[in-house]
Design a protein around this motif. Structure first.
Motif, mmCIF file in Angstrom:
data_model
loop_
_atom_site.group_PDB
_atom_site.id
_atom_site.type_symbol
_atom_site.label_atom_id
_atom_site.label_comp_id
_atom_site.label_asym_id
_atom_site.label_seq_id
_atom_site.Cartn_x
_atom_site.Cartn_y
_atom_site.Cartn_z
ATOM 1 N N UNK A 346 18.599 -46.264 -45.904
ATOM 2 C CA UNK A 346 17.199 -46.291 -45.491
ATOM 3 C C UNK A 346 16.448 -47.351 -46.287
ATOM 4 N N UNK A 347 15.701 -48.159 -45.575
ATOM 5 C CA UNK A 347 14.957 -49.226 -46.242
ATOM 6 C C UNK A 347 13.778 -48.646 -47.025
ATOM 7 N N UNK A 349 10.763 -49.553 -47.378
ATOM 8 C CA UNK A 349 9.475 -49.441 -46.690
ATOM 9 C C UNK A 349 9.415 -48.230 -45.780
ATOM 10 N N UNK A 350 10.558 -47.911 -45.177
ATOM 11 C CA UNK A 350 10.593 -46.734 -44.303
ATOM 12 C C UNK A 350 10.431 -45.458 -45.131
ATOM 13 N N UNK A 353 6.828 -45.111 -46.053
ATOM 14 C CA UNK A 353 6.012 -44.707 -44.903
ATOM 15 C C UNK A 353 6.059 -43.190 -44.712
ATOM 16 N N UNK A 354 7.236 -42.614 -44.846
ATOM 17 C CA UNK A 354 7.368 -41.158 -44.681
ATOM 18 C C UNK A 354 6.655 -40.440 -45.833
ATOM 19 N N UNK A 409 15.613 -40.106 -41.064
ATOM 20 C CA UNK A 409 16.323 -41.336 -40.702
ATOM 21 C C UNK A 409 17.822 -41.145 -40.524
#
Lengths: 411, 159
Positions: A346-347, A349-350, A353-354, A409
């Motif tokens: 998982x990146x 930034x993702x 965001x979560x 994700x």
């Protein structure tokens, strides 16, 4: 053992009362910038409401009060890092400007083609780019102290790297990994070959007892906004003899003793380096911030953060033993409270965001340390960083939110 | 308040987990073009095989690394333009960028975005419309547009 009464401290920070997306704000990005206590907000507000005027100019009452407040703040900040004299404590815009000041004055007056500067893989762009700019302009060579696989500096080749060097620049605490290099040892090694030593203490000063004399360094740079103070002000501490011999940085009012048609005479220290009207209320806020931290006790701040960082490292490794990788030393004696990590799939930034959905603020990205990110071989990490207003509950919220991100994700 | 499901639609996550057209093409005859997002480190690499006789995007391969939005957008873009004429690909670029900028135009008070709606008129975006939710998260728009800006650069360089 509890070192800080965090529940009580949280009440001092108005922003921590707000909610984001219906959740209590969990602020874990203090390595980027810290939140401000009422004491700092009030000190600045009070300054503007009761004693604001330009400093070192007027002979009226409020101008004298403003000047006294500004210089009193300098004394507080100088004491906070154990500077031997307030003449050695120059207010700058931030740590970045403090380092640039050294690069533009001392370095340009003293370095020429073929001279070498030694930096480390841990440096923030603030302690990289000014030297790249100098290197491009003057043909100065930049050498790098590499990092070991366990995120410490590799000092095995230090003598060769320092051979013929004129300056060593080192971060006292990595903003990405939390690594705390052995500053005194490095300063001694630099001095042994006749080089000066500049310490980027922007991450270190907010979280530790700082003693510029114990480091025996030549220049130390730090910012107010990372230690509960306002933006727009920072400090450069430098040895008086060096600062005295250096040409001024910016020219203008305040930094002069005399100006004639055919030239000028610079002011004495530290005002020689403070051109133009200064961030006066911000200086007062800076002073209030170090007062606040001193009242907590920097020993207690460090002990609290060690405890909390150990708790966080454990919680992360226990909850995500196979999928999460931590970048940085695991021994809290050798590191600060900036914890960088990455899920395999998982990146950053993702993840961030979560986490924002749950009111959790973390930094995701390259942390203004792209050379280090290249060494690590990752484009970005997620970083949680702790301060006096964080406790184990905040870490628990982080871990639960990360579990949610992982499920979202990776299914 | 927009939720995560607005941003991360199932089709986006599918393209992120199983990107289409991943790989390389021999250069030349293919043209290689790279795009970077310096702020977040997202990287998109495109290999474009444009047939000069028919002016058609004969093949596209993608590489790079970055967040789910940037990588899913790249994958969806590759699927959308493969086999299309260069003119159709350029029309898609305009339509997609219009989709991403309507929100910004509204913020800036530049009317209701009618001119942008015109760009979208008659263009079948298909799966790409799933990326519309990104506009509710302004900092992520650049993640979605990176692949398309890179494609535009690539087409300009080959044309």
């Amino acid at each position: 053992m509890t070192y800080l009464d965090v529940a009580r401290i949280k009440e001092d920070f108005p922003i921590l009362r707000r909610e984001v997306h219906g959740h209590r704000l969990v602020y874990l990005d203090s390595a980027s910038s810290s939140q401000k206590p009422i004491a700092v907000l009030d000190a600045m507000d009070q300054m503007y409401r009761t004693s604001y005027a330009n400093v070192h100019r007027g002979v009226y009452t409020i101008a004298e009060e403003a000047t006294a407040a500004y210089e009193n703040a300098r004394t507080k900040v100088a004491r906070f890092v154990n500077a031997p004299s307030t003449a050695e404590l120059v207010f700058t815009r931030n740590a970045t400007e403090a380092i640039n000041l050294v690069a533009y004055t001392w370095a340009r007056a003293n370095l020429r083609e073929g001279d070498a500067i030694v930096l480390t893989h841990l440096e923030h762009h603030a302690n990289v780019v000014p030297w790249h700019m100098l290197a491009a302009e003057r043909g100065v060579e930049v050498r790098w102290i590499p990092m070991t696989p366990d995120y410490e500096l590799d000092l095995s080749n230090l003598d060769a790297l320092l051979d013929g060097a004129k300056l060593l620049g080192v971060s006292a605490m990595s903003n990405v990994l939390g690594t705390m290099p052995p500053v005194r040892q490095l300063v001694d090694a630099a001095h042994a070959v006749g080089a000066l030593a500049l310490v980027d203490a922007c991450q270190y000063v907010p979280h530790n007892v700082t003693d510029v004399q114990a480091w025996d360094a030549d220049f130390v740079a730090f910012s107010a906004h990372k230690l509960l103070g306002p933006t727009g002000i920072g400090a450069l501490w430098g040895r008086e003899a060096l600062l005295d011999a250096m040409p001024p940085f910016l020219g203008g009012g305040e930094m002069i003793r005399d100006v004639r048609l055919d030239g000028f005479t610079p002011n004495e220290l530290p005002w020689k380096f403070e051109a133009g009207t200064q961030p006066i209320a911000e200086a007062v806020g800076f002073g209030a911030a170090v007062d606040y931290l001193s009242a907590l006790g920097m020993d207690a701040v460090r002990a609290h953060e060690k405890q909390l960082t150990a708790y966080a490292l454990n919680a992360l490794l226990e909850r995500f033993p196979r999928t999460l990788h931590i970048y940085g030393p695991l021994d809290v004696e050798r590191r600060g409270g900036a914890v960088s990590f990455l899920f395999d799939e998982i990146h950053a930034h993702d993840v961030s965001q979560v986490l924002d959905e749950d009111g959790v603020c973390v930094r995701a990205g390259h942390h203004c340390a792209k050379p280090l990110m290249r060494v690590l071989g990752v484009p970005a990490t997620t970083r949680a960083s702790f301060y006096v207003y964080n406790d184990e509950t905040d870490v628990d919220v982080l871990v639960e939110s990360l579990a949610k991100a992982e499920k979202f994700f990776l299914g | 308040m927009p939720g995560l499901e607005d941003l991360y639609r199932e089709i986006i996550l599918d393209h992120y987990r199983s990107p289409r057209n991943r790989g390389e093409l021999p250069v030349p005859p293919a043209h290689k073009v790279e795009g970077f997002n310096p702020l977040c480190g997202d990287e998109v690499v495109l290999y474009l095989d444009v047939d000069p006789d028919t002016d058609t995007v004969r093949d596209v391969k993608i590489a790079g690394q970055g967040c789910s939005i940037s990588q899913a957008s790249t994958s969806m873009m590759s699927a959308a333009v493969k086999g299309k004429s260069v003119a159709e690909a350029r029309q898609l670029i305009r339509a997609f960028k219009a989709l991403m900028s309507i929100h910004e135009h509204k913020l800036e008070g530049e009317g209701d975005g009618a001119d942008l709606q015109a760009e979208l008129e008659g263009v079948r975006l298909g799966d790409l419309e799933a990326l519309q939710g990104v506009v509710k998260f302004p900092v992520r728009i650049k993640c979605a547009t990176l692949a398309w800006n890179t494609l535009q650069q690539g087409l300009d360089e080959t044309g």
